[in-house]
Write an enzyme that holds these catalytic residues in place. Sequence first.
Site, PDB file in Angstrom:
ATOM      1  CD  GLN A  87      -0.743   9.011  -0.139  1.00  0.00           C
ATOM      2  OE1 GLN A  87      -1.798   8.439  -0.406  1.00  0.00           O
ATOM      3  NE2 GLN A  87       0.422   8.401  -0.220  1.00  0.00           N
TER       4      GLN A  87
ATOM      5  CE  LYS B 282      -3.911   5.648  -2.221  1.00  0.00           C
ATOM      6  NZ  LYS B 282      -3.600   6.378  -1.005  1.00  0.00           N
TER       7      LYS B 282
ATOM      8  CG  ASP C 171      -4.680   3.278   3.870  1.00  0.00           C
ATOM      9  OD1 ASP C 171      -4.571   2.620   2.821  1.00  0.00           O
ATOM     10  OD2 ASP C 171      -4.343   4.472   3.967  1.00  0.00           O
TER      11      ASP C 171
END
Length: 301
Positions: A98, A54, A121
């Site tokens: 995460q 990422k 997200d």
Amino acid sequence: MSAVIINGNEIREGILADLREEVAALKAKHGVVPGLVTIMLGEHPASVSYVSLKIKTAKGLGFNEIQVSLPENISETDLLETIEKYNRDDRVHGILVQLPLPKHISEQKVINAIRPEKDVDGFHPVNVGKTLIGDTTGFRPCTPAGILEMIIRSGINTSGAEVVVVGRSNIVGKPIAAMMMQKGPGGDATVTVVHTRTKDLSYHCRRADILIVAAGVPGLVKSSWIKPGACVIDVGVNRVGEKKDDKTGRIIPLLRGDVDFEEAREIAGWITPVPGGVGPMTIAMLMSNTVRSLKRSLLLI
Ligand code: NAP
């Protein structure tokens, strides 16, 4: 006849190239770049490699990428305070934490703490709700958004199609079902969602014009379950062993999808491989969400 292989790496590169140009243009015209904060707790090996990819991708696009590594034993309160700090920072347009998180921290509390306008997200209940009602001002979760992008870019008709989704998770199964039942391009499908309590899994799979499999069970879907000519999207990523990388000589995980690929490709019309199918799309859609967030903050969309 052998299926068309939908190449996720190729589609991703196209999306990233467009984003790179868009970021450069925004910088030239408005003097700002997308700011993306990634918060990671501890050092889970799978998360470390995903997060480093990422970071590399975000930097390659010209983002201001901020990596926050926190100890695994951080308190929930301290984590929520860190999130709030970036919620208030105008240079930050996307925040992601995460997952999974250690057991002493509530995942839902953490997701709820991210401002919906920075939840790239797409996991915040506000964005989940917008995805369900088809409100395009929200952020759609990255993996299902990537799946839909692959289907659309491959020219597969969804209107009136029988779509069968194997799996009902909040991050893949439920949102892709919600997205494909909306009115409009990429939608208008007749969607069935199946799971472990479904009576006859193979019966439903055989009806599918588009079969999306996100169960996390290697080789679950047999070639005899696939309708000839169907589009098969294999979301599963299962570590089934290790192998030596041909290029680097390093030992890397051997991955397998939820579909019996070698046999299924002889029956399907289109199929995604594992690796190199859905996986690469997730990060591309995350970057796309972050650029959209910046454009929204500039009132451009
Ligand atoms: P999850 O939360 O474990 O959900 C799996 C779903 O599949 C559940 O709804 C489960 O049913 C269903 N299921 C499991 N075994 C089944 C069976 N034998 N028959 C019918 N249904 C079955 O998984 P997830 O997070 O959605 O992930 C699914 C897979 O996709 C994993 O391999 C994951 O690694 C992969 N994944 C890949 C990406 C990516 O490529 N970027 C992103 C996300 C996930 P119940 O609800 O009844 O238990």
